[in-house]
Motif scaffolding. Structure first.
Motif, PDB file in Angstrom:
ATOM      1  N   PRO A  17     -13.792  -4.342  -4.360  1.00 18.45           N
ATOM      2  CA  PRO A  17     -13.006  -3.703  -5.409  1.00 18.45           C
ATOM      3  C   PRO A  17     -12.571  -4.658  -6.528  1.00 18.45           C
ATOM      4  O   PRO A  17     -12.437  -4.244  -7.674  1.00 18.45           O
ATOM      5  N   LYS A  18     -12.369  -5.907  -6.218  1.00 10.17           N
ATOM      6  CA  LYS A  18     -11.966  -6.866  -7.248  1.00 10.17           C
ATOM      7  C   LYS A  18     -13.050  -6.970  -8.322  1.00 10.17           C
ATOM      8  O   LYS A  18     -12.759  -6.918  -9.526  1.00 10.17           O
ATOM      9  N   THR A  19     -14.295  -7.090  -7.907  1.00  9.52           N
ATOM     10  CA  THR A  19     -15.407  -7.162  -8.857  1.00  9.52           C
ATOM     11  C   THR A  19     -15.568  -5.833  -9.583  1.00  9.52           C
ATOM     12  O   THR A  19     -15.840  -5.805 -10.783  1.00  9.52           O
ATOM     13  N   LEU A  20     -15.380  -4.732  -8.854  1.00 10.00           N
ATOM     14  CA  LEU A  20     -15.469  -3.415  -9.472  1.00 10.00           C
ATOM     15  C   LEU A  20     -14.435  -3.280 -10.582  1.00 10.00           C
ATOM     16  O   LEU A  20     -14.723  -2.716 -11.639  1.00 10.00           O
ATOM     17  N   ALA A  21     -13.259  -3.846 -10.396  1.00  9.71           N
ATOM     18  CA  ALA A  21     -12.210  -3.775 -11.420  1.00  9.71           C
ATOM     19  C   ALA A  21     -12.525  -4.717 -12.586  1.00  9.71           C
ATOM     20  O   ALA A  21     -12.194  -4.418 -13.737  1.00  9.71           O
ATOM     21  N   GLN A  22     -13.159  -5.845 -12.315  1.00 13.00           N
ATOM     22  CA  GLN A  22     -13.465  -6.809 -13.380  1.00 13.00           C
ATOM     23  C   GLN A  22     -14.515  -6.283 -14.349  1.00 13.00           C
ATOM     24  O   GLN A  22     -14.476  -6.615 -15.539  1.00 13.00           O
ATOM     25  N   GLU A  23     -15.464  -5.503 -13.866  1.00 14.92           N
ATOM     26  CA  GLU A  23     -16.551  -5.023 -14.717  1.00 14.92           C
ATOM     27  C   GLU A  23     -16.031  -4.288 -15.954  1.00 14.92           C
ATOM     28  O   GLU A  23     -16.402  -4.641 -17.062  1.00 14.92           O
ATOM     29  N   PRO A  24     -15.174  -3.264 -15.805  1.00 11.00           N
ATOM     30  CA  PRO A  24     -14.670  -2.593 -17.015  1.00 11.00           C
ATOM     31  C   PRO A  24     -13.424  -3.276 -17.591  1.00 11.00           C
ATOM     32  O   PRO A  24     -12.940  -2.878 -18.652  1.00 11.00           O
ATOM     33  N   GLY A  25     -12.904  -4.282 -16.896  1.00  6.41           N
ATOM     34  CA  GLY A  25     -11.734  -4.988 -17.408  1.00  6.41           C
ATOM     35  C   GLY A  25     -10.409  -4.316 -17.086  1.00  6.41           C
ATOM     36  O   GLY A  25      -9.444  -4.450 -17.840  1.00  6.41           O
ATOM     37  N   VAL A  26     -10.349  -3.607 -15.970  1.00 12.31           N
ATOM     38  CA  VAL A  26      -9.091  -2.974 -15.565  1.00 12.31           C
ATOM     39  C   VAL A  26      -8.465  -3.794 -14.439  1.00 12.31           C
ATOM     40  O   VAL A  26      -9.121  -4.615 -13.811  1.00 12.31           O
ATOM     41  N   THR A  27      -7.182  -3.544 -14.196  1.00 13.68           N
ATOM     42  CA  THR A  27      -6.521  -4.285 -13.120  1.00 13.68           C
ATOM     43  C   THR A  27      -6.882  -3.663 -11.778  1.00 13.68           C
ATOM     44  O   THR A  27      -7.096  -2.455 -11.671  1.00 13.68           O
ATOM     45  N   ARG A  28      -6.920  -4.505 -10.793  1.00 14.49           N
ATOM     46  CA  ARG A  28      -7.260  -4.072  -9.440  1.00 14.49           C
ATOM     47  C   ARG A  28      -6.163  -3.182  -8.863  1.00 14.49           C
ATOM     48  O   ARG A  28      -6.419  -2.346  -7.993  1.00 14.49           O
ATOM     49  N   THR A  29      -4.944  -3.344  -9.310  1.00 14.23           N
ATOM     50  CA  THR A  29      -3.843  -2.553  -8.757  1.00 14.23           C
ATOM     51  C   THR A  29      -4.010  -1.066  -9.038  1.00 14.23           C
ATOM     52  O   THR A  29      -3.419  -0.243  -8.338  1.00 14.23           O
ATOM     53  N   GLY A  30      -4.836  -0.708 -10.011  1.00 11.70           N
ATOM     54  CA  GLY A  30      -5.086   0.701 -10.290  1.00 11.70           C
ATOM     55  C   GLY A  30      -5.855   1.396  -9.188  1.00 11.70           C
ATOM     56  O   GLY A  30      -5.894   2.619  -9.130  1.00 11.70           O
ATOM     57  N   PHE A  31      -6.449   0.639  -8.305  1.00 11.04           N
ATOM     58  CA  PHE A  31      -7.198   1.224  -7.194  1.00 11.04           C
ATOM     59  C   PHE A  31      -6.312   1.593  -6.010  1.00 11.04           C
ATOM     60  O   PHE A  31      -6.797   2.189  -5.049  1.00 11.04           O
ATOM     61  N   TYR A  32      -5.068   1.224  -6.052  1.00  4.83           N
ATOM     62  CA  TYR A  32      -4.181   1.422  -4.904  1.00  4.83           C
ATOM     63  C   TYR A  32      -3.025   2.341  -5.276  1.00  4.83           C
ATOM     64  O   TYR A  32      -2.636   2.440  -6.442  1.00  4.83           O
ATOM     65  N   PRO A  33      -2.439   2.999  -4.269  1.00  3.76           N
ATOM     66  CA  PRO A  33      -1.296   3.888  -4.572  1.00  3.76           C
ATOM     67  C   PRO A  33      -0.095   3.077  -5.070  1.00  3.76           C
ATOM     68  O   PRO A  33       0.045   1.897  -4.791  1.00  3.76           O
ATOM     69  N   ARG A  34       0.756   3.774  -5.817  1.00  2.00           N
ATOM     70  CA  ARG A  34       1.963   3.132  -6.376  1.00  2.00           C
ATOM     71  C   ARG A  34       3.199   3.835  -5.841  1.00  2.00           C
ATOM     72  O   ARG A  34       3.159   4.983  -5.452  1.00  2.00           O
ATOM     73  N   ARG A  35       4.297   3.115  -5.877  1.00  2.96           N
ATOM     74  CA  ARG A  35       5.570   3.685  -5.433  1.00  2.96           C
ATOM     75  C   ARG A  35       6.439   3.959  -6.654  1.00  2.96           C
ATOM     76  O   ARG A  35       6.578   3.123  -7.534  1.00  2.96           O
ATOM     77  N   ASN A  36       7.027   5.116  -6.620  1.00  2.00           N
ATOM     78  CA  ASN A  36       7.995   5.461  -7.667  1.00  2.00           C
ATOM     79  C   ASN A  36       9.324   4.797  -7.346  1.00  2.00           C
ATOM     80  O   ASN A  36       9.528   4.260  -6.251  1.00  2.00           O
ATOM     81  N   ALA A  37      10.249   4.872  -8.271  1.00  2.00           N
ATOM     82  CA  ALA A  37      11.567   4.269  -8.071  1.00  2.00           C
ATOM     83  C   ALA A  37      12.296   4.908  -6.891  1.00  2.00           C
ATOM     84  O   ALA A  37      13.079   4.249  -6.212  1.00  2.00           O
ATOM     85  N   ASP A  38      12.052   6.188  -6.648  1.00  2.66           N
ATOM     86  CA  ASP A  38      12.719   6.866  -5.532  1.00  2.66           C
ATOM     87  C   ASP A  38      12.032   6.619  -4.188  1.00  2.66           C
ATOM     88  O   ASP A  38      12.448   7.142  -3.168  1.00  2.66           O
ATOM     89  N   GLY A  39      10.960   5.835  -4.179  1.00  5.10           N
ATOM     90  CA  GLY A  39      10.272   5.507  -2.933  1.00  5.10           C
ATOM     91  C   GLY A  39       9.086   6.403  -2.631  1.00  5.10           C
ATOM     92  O   GLY A  39       8.346   6.159  -1.688  1.00  5.10           O
ATOM     93  N   SER A  40       8.899   7.446  -3.402  1.00  2.62           N
ATOM     94  CA  SER A  40       7.748   8.319  -3.165  1.00  2.62           C
ATOM     95  C   SER A  40       6.472   7.627  -3.650  1.00  2.62           C
ATOM     96  O   SER A  40       6.506   6.742  -4.492  1.00  2.62           O
ATOM     97  N   VAL A  41       5.360   8.051  -3.090  1.00  4.62           N
ATOM     98  CA  VAL A  41       4.079   7.416  -3.387  1.00  4.62           C
ATOM     99  C   VAL A  41       3.267   8.319  -4.305  1.00  4.62           C
ATOM    100  O   VAL A  41       3.195   9.526  -4.105  1.00  4.62           O
ATOM    101  N   ARG A  42       2.681   7.718  -5.318  1.00  4.11           N
ATOM    102  CA  ARG A  42       1.782   8.463  -6.198  1.00  4.11           C
ATOM    103  C   ARG A  42       0.456   7.704  -6.251  1.00  4.11           C
ATOM    104  O   ARG A  42       0.417   6.484  -6.087  1.00  4.11           O
ATOM    105  N   PRO A  43      -0.634   8.408  -6.443  1.00  7.99           N
ATOM    106  CA  PRO A  43      -1.939   7.729  -6.448  1.00  7.99           C
ATOM    107  C   PRO A  43      -2.088   6.835  -7.678  1.00  7.99           C
ATOM    108  O   PRO A  43      -1.538   7.115  -8.742  1.00  7.99           O
TER     109      PRO A  43
END
Length: 141
Positions: A17-43
């Protein structure tokens, strides 16, 4: 994604995934879920691409295709190390056999030498007379 999965990588890159993210120049963190301020998870914005990449990579690996040239090199080198280890074991076995043979030969030579010395001393008692055996004289040309 197709280019990464087909193995068209730079020498320092891997099929991940790191190389996959480098090809278009996006951050690798976009491939993983994120947490909102309230603790809920969003893709993550590219999480669906990461899942598709992992699915296709697993399918290639199950089919016996190695998309990562480094992975293929690692597998080849592991096989070569195994072959060299077997060769080394055979060579060590031969060396051990030859060392044992040499020890036996030296022991036998020492025993034969001791026997010859014993026979010489037994046949040459204090009253024994030793004479030279005349050799035929050959004229020089």
């Amino acid at each position: 994604m197709d280019r990464v999965l087909s193995g068209q990588l730079q020498p320092h890159q891997r099929c991940d995934p790191k190389t996959l993210a480098q090809e278009p120049g996006v951050t690798r963190t976009g491939f993983y879920p994120r947490r909102n301020a309230d603790g809920s998870v969003r893709p993550g914005p590219y999480q669906h691409l990461a899942r598709e990449f992992q699915r296709r990579l697993a399918a290639l690996q199950q089919a016996g295709t190695i998309a990562d040239p480094r992975g293929a090199q690692i597998e080849r080198l592991k096989h070569e190390v195994d072959q060299l280890g077997a060769h080394l074991a055979r060579q060590e076995s031969v060396i051990n056999q030859l060392t044992e043979f040499k020890q036996r030969a030296v022991s036998q030579l020492a025993a034969q030498h001791a026997e010859i010395e014993h026979l010489r001393s037994a046949s040459l008692g204090p009253t024994a007379v030793v004479r030279s055996v005349p050799t035929p004289h050959r004229p020089r040309l």
